[in-house]
Design a protein around this motif. Structure first.
Motif, PDB file in Angstrom:
ATOM      1  N   SER A  98      39.025  22.367  52.177  1.00  0.00           N
ATOM      2  CA  SER A  98      40.198  23.235  52.197  1.00  0.00           C
ATOM      3  C   SER A  98      39.756  24.694  52.153  1.00  0.00           C
ATOM      4  O   SER A  98      38.711  25.011  51.581  1.00  0.00           O
ATOM      5  CB  SER A  98      41.076  22.932  50.978  1.00  0.00           C
ATOM      6  N   GLN A  99      40.568  25.565  52.723  1.00  0.00           N
ATOM      7  CA  GLN A  99      40.344  27.000  52.580  1.00  0.00           C
ATOM      8  C   GLN A  99      41.515  27.641  51.849  1.00  0.00           C
ATOM      9  O   GLN A  99      41.776  28.839  51.984  1.00  0.00           O
ATOM     10  CB  GLN A  99      40.110  27.651  53.951  1.00  0.00           C
ATOM     11  N   ASP A 100      42.185  26.851  51.034  1.00  0.00           N
ATOM     12  CA  ASP A 100      43.305  27.333  50.231  1.00  0.00           C
ATOM     13  C   ASP A 100      42.835  28.465  49.319  1.00  0.00           C
ATOM     14  O   ASP A 100      41.920  28.277  48.513  1.00  0.00           O
ATOM     15  CB  ASP A 100      43.873  26.165  49.421  1.00  0.00           C
ATOM     16  N   LYS A 101      43.471  29.619  49.441  1.00  0.00           N
ATOM     17  CA  LYS A 101      43.054  30.812  48.682  1.00  0.00           C
ATOM     18  C   LYS A 101      43.193  30.614  47.171  1.00  0.00           C
ATOM     19  O   LYS A 101      42.375  31.110  46.399  1.00  0.00           O
ATOM     20  CB  LYS A 101      43.856  32.046  49.129  1.00  0.00           C
ATOM     21  N   ALA A 102      44.196  29.875  46.743  1.00  0.00           N
ATOM     22  CA  ALA A 102      44.371  29.625  45.311  1.00  0.00           C
ATOM     23  C   ALA A 102      43.219  28.796  44.754  1.00  0.00           C
ATOM     24  O   ALA A 102      42.735  29.041  43.642  1.00  0.00           O
ATOM     25  CB  ALA A 102      45.705  28.941  45.043  1.00  0.00           C
ATOM     26  N   LEU A 103      42.760  27.801  45.527  1.00  0.00           N
ATOM     27  CA  LEU A 103      41.627  26.983  45.084  1.00  0.00           C
ATOM     28  C   LEU A 103      40.333  27.791  45.082  1.00  0.00           C
ATOM     29  O   LEU A 103      39.516  27.668  44.163  1.00  0.00           O
ATOM     30  CB  LEU A 103      41.471  25.750  45.974  1.00  0.00           C
ATOM     31  N   ILE A 104      40.154  28.627  46.108  1.00  0.00           N
ATOM     32  CA  ILE A 104      38.961  29.477  46.155  1.00  0.00           C
ATOM     33  C   ILE A 104      38.941  30.400  44.948  1.00  0.00           C
ATOM     34  O   ILE A 104      37.918  30.555  44.277  1.00  0.00           O
ATOM     35  CB  ILE A 104      38.895  30.268  47.477  1.00  0.00           C
ATOM     36  N   GLU A 105      40.070  30.986  44.628  1.00  0.00           N
ATOM     37  CA  GLU A 105      40.189  31.872  43.452  1.00  0.00           C
ATOM     38  C   GLU A 105      39.862  31.103  42.173  1.00  0.00           C
ATOM     39  O   GLU A 105      39.125  31.587  41.306  1.00  0.00           O
ATOM     40  CB  GLU A 105      41.608  32.447  43.378  1.00  0.00           C
ATOM     41  N   LYS A 106      40.394  29.897  42.066  1.00  0.00           N
ATOM     42  CA  LYS A 106      40.180  29.081  40.863  1.00  0.00           C
ATOM     43  C   LYS A 106      38.707  28.737  40.658  1.00  0.00           C
ATOM     44  O   LYS A 106      38.202  28.769  39.536  1.00  0.00           O
ATOM     45  CB  LYS A 106      41.007  27.799  40.957  1.00  0.00           C
ATOM     46  N   TYR A 107      37.997  28.406  41.738  1.00  0.00           N
ATOM     47  CA  TYR A 107      36.626  27.917  41.613  1.00  0.00           C
ATOM     48  C   TYR A 107      35.552  28.974  41.898  1.00  0.00           C
ATOM     49  O   TYR A 107      34.369  28.679  41.806  1.00  0.00           O
ATOM     50  CB  TYR A 107      36.420  26.680  42.505  1.00  0.00           C
ATOM     51  N   TRP A 108      35.969  30.178  42.189  1.00  0.00           N
ATOM     52  CA  TRP A 108      35.013  31.249  42.450  1.00  0.00           C
ATOM     53  C   TRP A 108      34.236  31.604  41.185  1.00  0.00           C
ATOM     54  O   TRP A 108      34.803  31.654  40.092  1.00  0.00           O
ATOM     55  CB  TRP A 108      35.725  32.488  42.967  1.00  0.00           C
ATOM     56  N   THR A 109      32.939  31.836  41.344  1.00  0.00           N
ATOM     57  CA  THR A 109      32.095  32.342  40.252  1.00  0.00           C
ATOM     58  C   THR A 109      31.216  33.455  40.812  1.00  0.00           C
ATOM     59  O   THR A 109      30.996  33.528  42.030  1.00  0.00           O
ATOM     60  CB  THR A 109      31.170  31.245  39.682  1.00  0.00           C
ATOM     61  N   ASP A 110      30.706  34.309  39.951  1.00  0.00           N
ATOM     62  CA  ASP A 110      29.805  35.364  40.395  1.00  0.00           C
ATOM     63  C   ASP A 110      28.556  34.780  41.051  1.00  0.00           C
ATOM     64  O   ASP A 110      27.979  35.389  41.949  1.00  0.00           O
ATOM     65  CB  ASP A 110      29.407  36.276  39.222  1.00  0.00           C
ATOM     66  N   PHE A 111      28.147  33.611  40.631  1.00  0.00           N
ATOM     67  CA  PHE A 111      26.985  32.938  41.201  1.00  0.00           C
ATOM     68  C   PHE A 111      27.177  32.691  42.705  1.00  0.00           C
ATOM     69  O   PHE A 111      26.229  32.715  43.476  1.00  0.00           O
ATOM     70  CB  PHE A 111      26.744  31.615  40.459  1.00  0.00           C
ATOM     71  N   ALA A 112      28.414  32.490  43.132  1.00  0.00           N
ATOM     72  CA  ALA A 112      28.705  32.221  44.540  1.00  0.00           C
ATOM     73  C   ALA A 112      28.427  33.432  45.431  1.00  0.00           C
ATOM     74  O   ALA A 112      28.294  33.284  46.651  1.00  0.00           O
ATOM     75  CB  ALA A 112      30.151  31.761  44.701  1.00  0.00           C
ATOM     76  N   ASN A 113      28.318  34.615  44.835  1.00  0.00           N
ATOM     77  CA  ASN A 113      27.994  35.815  45.617  1.00  0.00           C
ATOM     78  C   ASN A 113      26.647  35.697  46.316  1.00  0.00           C
ATOM     79  O   ASN A 113      26.392  36.410  47.286  1.00  0.00           O
ATOM     80  CB  ASN A 113      28.003  37.060  44.730  1.00  0.00           C
ATOM     81  N   ALA A 114      25.785  34.819  45.859  1.00  0.00           N
ATOM     82  CA  ALA A 114      24.490  34.618  46.501  1.00  0.00           C
ATOM     83  C   ALA A 114      24.663  34.025  47.900  1.00  0.00           C
ATOM     84  O   ALA A 114      23.793  34.189  48.752  1.00  0.00           O
ATOM     85  CB  ALA A 114      23.612  33.705  45.654  1.00  0.00           C
ATOM     86  N   TRP A 115      25.766  33.338  48.164  1.00  0.00           N
ATOM     87  CA  TRP A 115      25.993  32.673  49.442  1.00  0.00           C
ATOM     88  C   TRP A 115      27.129  33.284  50.256  1.00  0.00           C
ATOM     89  O   TRP A 115      27.229  33.050  51.448  1.00  0.00           O
ATOM     90  CB  TRP A 115      26.295  31.187  49.234  1.00  0.00           C
TER      91      TRP A 115
END
Length: 171
Positions: A98-115
């Motif tokens: 899914s590319q649901d923005k609410a889910l992305i917001e929920k599961y986003w972490t600073d660690f993901a900035n590496a990718w």
């Protein structure tokens, strides 16, 4: 010949979900395996969460091989290992992207900035794995006690309980 054995305890429903949460969140990463033309492809993935229904959540690039493989065959296997505690788990399930923005917001972490280029990066997707079943093994005692029991069995040739417990998971 020595035989070290583990008692079996099959788990289902909410008890199985709690076991999944305990072992997977203690590990944090897994080998995420997809299937392509009869071959299995695996790669390490960081777990974001196990929700109350037992679903496992991951962040992924929408253009990755993994995502394309999920669209072709949604059956996946997740292999978790927390070797420091002798905890291991296999989860088999169905993956959806899914590319649901609410889910992305929920599961986003600073660690993901590496990718990704921040949480608004258009290539971010969320993968949900709904588990069907699995298998687990964990030590009931600390690692030192479990190792001592296994060494004793190897040296003496006697069958002993290896300090672990294992069983099927049904969700």
């Amino acid at each position: 010949m020595s035989h070290s054995i583990s008692p079996h305890e099959n788990l289902s429903g909410s008890v199985a979900i709690e076991k999944i949460k305990h072992i997977t969140e203690g590990s944090g990463t897994c080998f995420f395996s997809t299937h392509v033309n009869g071959d299995t492809k695996s790669r390490p993935m960081a777990l974001q969460e196990v929700d109350t229904e037992g679903n496992l959540w991951f962040l992924s690039d929408v253009n990755s091989d993994k995502n394309h493989e999920i669209f072709s065959d949604s059956d996946v296997e997740l292999y978790f290992m927390n070797h420091s505690k002798y905890e291991y788990m296999l989860i088999k399930g169905k993956a959806t992207v899914s590319q649901d923005k609410a889910l992305i917001e929920k599961y986003w972490t600073d660690f993901a900035n590496a990718w990704f280029d921040g949480k608004d990066d258009p290539s971010i997707s969320v993968i949900k794995v709904a588990p069907n079943d699995g298998y687990y093994y964990e030590t009931k005692q600390n690692k030192l006690v479990a190792m001592s029991k296994m060494i004793f069995a190897a040296i003496t040739g006697k069958s002993i309980e290896d300090g672990g417990i294992e069983g099927k998971l049904e969700i």
